[in-house]
Design a protein around this motif. Structure first.
Motif, PDB file in Angstrom:
ATOM      1  N   ILE A  32       4.364  10.404   0.080  1.00 35.48           N
ATOM      2  CA  ILE A  32       3.758   9.083   0.032  1.00 35.48           C
ATOM      3  C   ILE A  32       4.606   8.108   0.840  1.00 35.48           C
ATOM      4  CG2 ILE A  32       2.972   7.211  -1.454  1.00 35.48           C
ATOM      5  CD1 ILE A  32       1.366   9.745  -1.800  1.00 35.48           C
ATOM      6  N   SER A  51      -3.680   0.308  -2.603  1.00 37.29           N
ATOM      7  CA  SER A  51      -2.822  -0.873  -2.510  1.00 37.29           C
ATOM      8  C   SER A  51      -2.949  -1.712  -3.774  1.00 37.29           C
ATOM      9  CB  SER A  51      -3.202  -1.721  -1.293  1.00 37.29           C
ATOM     10  OG  SER A  51      -3.016  -1.019  -0.089  1.00 37.29           O
ATOM     11  N   ASP A 109      -7.419   7.118   2.367  1.00 38.07           N
ATOM     12  CA  ASP A 109      -6.377   7.953   1.757  1.00 38.07           C
ATOM     13  C   ASP A 109      -5.216   7.130   1.209  1.00 38.07           C
ATOM     14  OD1 ASP A 109      -5.197   7.120   4.080  1.00 38.07           O
ATOM     15  OD2 ASP A 109      -4.818   9.097   4.904  1.00 38.07           O
ATOM     16  N   SER A 110      -5.406   5.822   1.081  1.00 40.20           N
ATOM     17  CA  SER A 110      -4.331   4.966   0.568  1.00 40.20           C
ATOM     18  C   SER A 110      -4.845   4.053  -0.536  1.00 40.20           C
ATOM     19  CB  SER A 110      -3.727   4.127   1.696  1.00 40.20           C
ATOM     20  OG  SER A 110      -4.619   3.109   2.093  1.00 40.20           O
ATOM     21  N   SER A 145      -2.711  13.266   5.604  1.00 41.48           N
ATOM     22  CA  SER A 145      -3.722  13.490   4.568  1.00 41.48           C
ATOM     23  C   SER A 145      -4.727  14.588   4.910  1.00 41.48           C
ATOM     24  CB  SER A 145      -4.464  12.183   4.268  1.00 41.48           C
ATOM     25  OG  SER A 145      -5.140  11.708   5.412  1.00 41.48           O
ATOM     26  N   GLY A 176       0.808  -1.212   0.000  1.00 39.93           N
ATOM     27  CA  GLY A 176       0.000   0.000   0.000  1.00 39.93           C
ATOM     28  C   GLY A 176       0.840   1.260   0.000  1.00 39.93           C
ATOM     29  N   TYR A 177       0.214   2.358  -0.458  1.00 40.16           N
ATOM     30  CA  TYR A 177       0.864   3.671  -0.441  1.00 40.16           C
ATOM     31  C   TYR A 177      -0.098   4.671   0.194  1.00 40.16           C
ATOM     32  CZ  TYR A 177       4.375   1.480  -3.284  1.00 40.16           C
ATOM     33  OH  TYR A 177       5.362   0.633  -3.709  1.00 40.16           O
ATOM     34  N   ASP A 178       0.326   5.218   1.323  1.00 38.11           N
ATOM     35  CA  ASP A 178      -0.502   6.147   2.095  1.00 38.11           C
ATOM     36  C   ASP A 178      -0.085   7.582   1.816  1.00 38.11           C
ATOM     37  OD1 ASP A 178      -1.607   3.918   3.250  1.00 38.11           O
ATOM     38  OD2 ASP A 178      -0.365   4.006   5.032  1.00 38.11           O
TER      39      ASP A 178
END
Length: 509
Positions: free
Chosen positions: A479, A452, A449-450, A265, A259-261
């Motif tokens: 990120i 994946s 807000d992520s 945010s 995943g990328y958060d």
């Protein structure tokens, strides 16, 4: 059973215009066996005498809805909190729905909270003390079907493809299929053995009820999706309600998920909001119109916002705050403003206990987590709050807080809804759709807000997500990568047992 049902209904039929105006509920749900068996026995022995034909599935629906709503983001503590039921849906299923609720109350399965105020709040329900011990001892769930509840006003969707929000979010929801799996036995064993959670040891039994329900829903592929423009506009699925501690057990087609958060945010989207108001961004105007009436916004809110934005003092505060956010160091810089003090070598924060209705002092793992809590207080507390952190920050940033308070003038919840709507439109409707259109073969899953995907495509997502966030906001995001299997929580748990064996001397729960 659920896999067969879903596989037989992969192709969704088109709904008629009349059907599109009806309420949709999912056909597959999970109910704790102990409650289902209790209801079934009572119905056989003491059959209810209702005005219309009895539909036992309606009892199941009410129970599963309470569990589902107790599993939401708002109930972070995963306690047996009272939750509201949607009267429109209940009435659409059975006009005499109160008979069903009253019967469940009489049988001590649920009870109605006492804080209901006519015309000011909704009735709220939770599980009765009579049923709780059994529920905690046996958390096994059974799959049930709701097809019997279909009516002229209610559609029972046979699969996620027939949900109300599937078509507009197909690029994300089409990946909820047989490829999405959880190591069910591993997750169950982890829950069974766990006695330490979030820095302290306490009775986890009700949490374990919710956790077992979460992993069972994913395991049995009882997929669902909701998205409500009237509230946060976020896409809610079985993954958004899954506790982070279970991520290591989840795979897609046998592959690890990555995943990328979007870091910071909510503050990030606040910066975007302010910039958009200054630059008259139409995109923000459309979102604002969903939260506020055009009359209210144009008549006094916009005027007040412009008054604050035009001052030199605001510009100075804003530049400092914006730098903190865009550098990804807001929580670290907040420390210098708040100057938190350690007590007995640890940080503590005041947290409201909804069950006891009191504010309690809770240990916080680190100063970053403490400052994150402060930010949420600043953004989401009421204007008249007596919170000391709110007052401390307001002394240093009075104009920034004054701007935030304008968005809360009518309702404290409006500001959080506004930021969540911005986040959702950015991540769900813009960023993920751009990526899906460019690379339709990439599995994509969203958790607010992520985003994946599988390890195979992680490098593509890492490149495109910040690119398209920038395209939407004009701001360069920070990120953060999160490998779902990176944190072996079971090993971490064993390490804590070794380091703090005295905490685990008592195994009464």
């Amino acid at each position: 059973m659920s896999k067969k049902l879903l596989s037989e209904n992969k192709t969704a039929r088109k709904l008629t215009r009349k059907e599109k105006q009806r309420i949709t509920i999912a056909n597959i749900a999970l109910i704790p066996c102990v409650i289902k068996n209790y209801i079934d026995t009572l119905v056989k022995v003491y059959r209810p005498t209702f005005a219309y034909q009895l539909k036992v599935e309606f009892f199941y629906y009410i129970v599963t809805t309470i569990i589902k709503r107790q599993n939401t983001y708002e109930n972070k503590a995963l306690e047996n909190i009272p939750v509201a039921l949607n009267a429109t849906i209940l009435r659409g299923i059975k006009s005499d729905y109160n008979e069903y609720i009253d019967w469940l109350i009489e049988q001590e399965i649920i009870f109605k909270a006492e804080n209901y105020v006519p015309e000011l709040s909704s009735n709220k329900y939770c599980f009765a003390n009579f049923i709780l011990p059994s529920l905690k001892e046996d958390s096994v769930s059974e799959i049930i079907e709701m097809k019997a509840l279909e009516s002229s006003t209610v559609i029972v969707a046979r699969s996620i493809q027939e949900s109300e929000v599937y078509e507009e979010n197909k690029h994300l929801l089409k990946w909820f299929n047989d490829g999405l799996e959880i190591d069910f036995e591993g997750a169950k064993t982890y829950i069974k053995d766990l006695s330490y959670y979030e820095g302290e040891i306490f009775d986890l039994t009700h949490k374990k009820v919710h956790w077992n329900h979460q992993i069972s829903t994913l395991h049995h592929k009882a997929f669902y999706a909701t998205r409500n423009k009237e509230s946060d506009f976020r896409l809610h699925t079985v993954l958004t309600n899954l506790k982070k501690i279970f991520k290591p057990f989840v795979t897609y087609e046998g592959q690890e998920l990555v995943g990328y958060d979007l870091k910071n945010s909510q503050p990030f989207f606040l910066i975007f909001l302010i910039n958009s108001i200054i630059n008259n961004n139409d995109r923000i105007s459309n979102i604002l119109s969903r939260i506020y009436s055009i009359k209210d916004y144009n008549s006094f809110m916009l005027q007040k916002l412009r008054e604050v934005l035009s001052t030199e003092d605001f510009q100075k505060e804003y530049e400092i705050f914006k730098t903190w956010v865009l550098n990804g160091e807001i929580y670290e810089n907040m420390k210098s403003v708040m100057n938190p003090k350690k007590q007995l070598g640890s940080y503590f924060a005041n947290k409201y206990n909804a069950i006891k209705k009191v504010t309690e002092l809770k240990k916080v793992d680190n100063v970053r987590a403490l400052m994150k809590g402060v930010i949420f207080t600043l953004f989401f507390s009421g204007i008249k709050t007596r919170n000391s952190n709110y007052k401390t920050f307001k002394k240093d940033f009075p104009n920034l807080i004054a701007l935030i308070e304008i968005f809360k003038m009518k309702n404290n919840a409006d500001f959080s809804k506004l930021l969540q709507n911005i986040e959702s439109e950015c991540i769900i409707d813009f960023v993920s759709k751009k990526i899906a259109n460019e690379y339709p073969e990439i599995p994509l899953f969203s958790i607010h807000d992520s985003l994946s995907t599988t390890e195979k495509y992680a490098h593509i997502l890492a490149d495109l997500m910040p690119k398209y966030i920038f395209e939407y906001t004009g701001l360069m995001p920070k990120i953060e990568e999160e490998r779902w299997k990176k944190y072996d929580y079971q090993i971490d748990y064993k390490r804590k047992v070794e380091l703090h064996s005295e905490w685990y001397a008592y195994n009464g729960f």
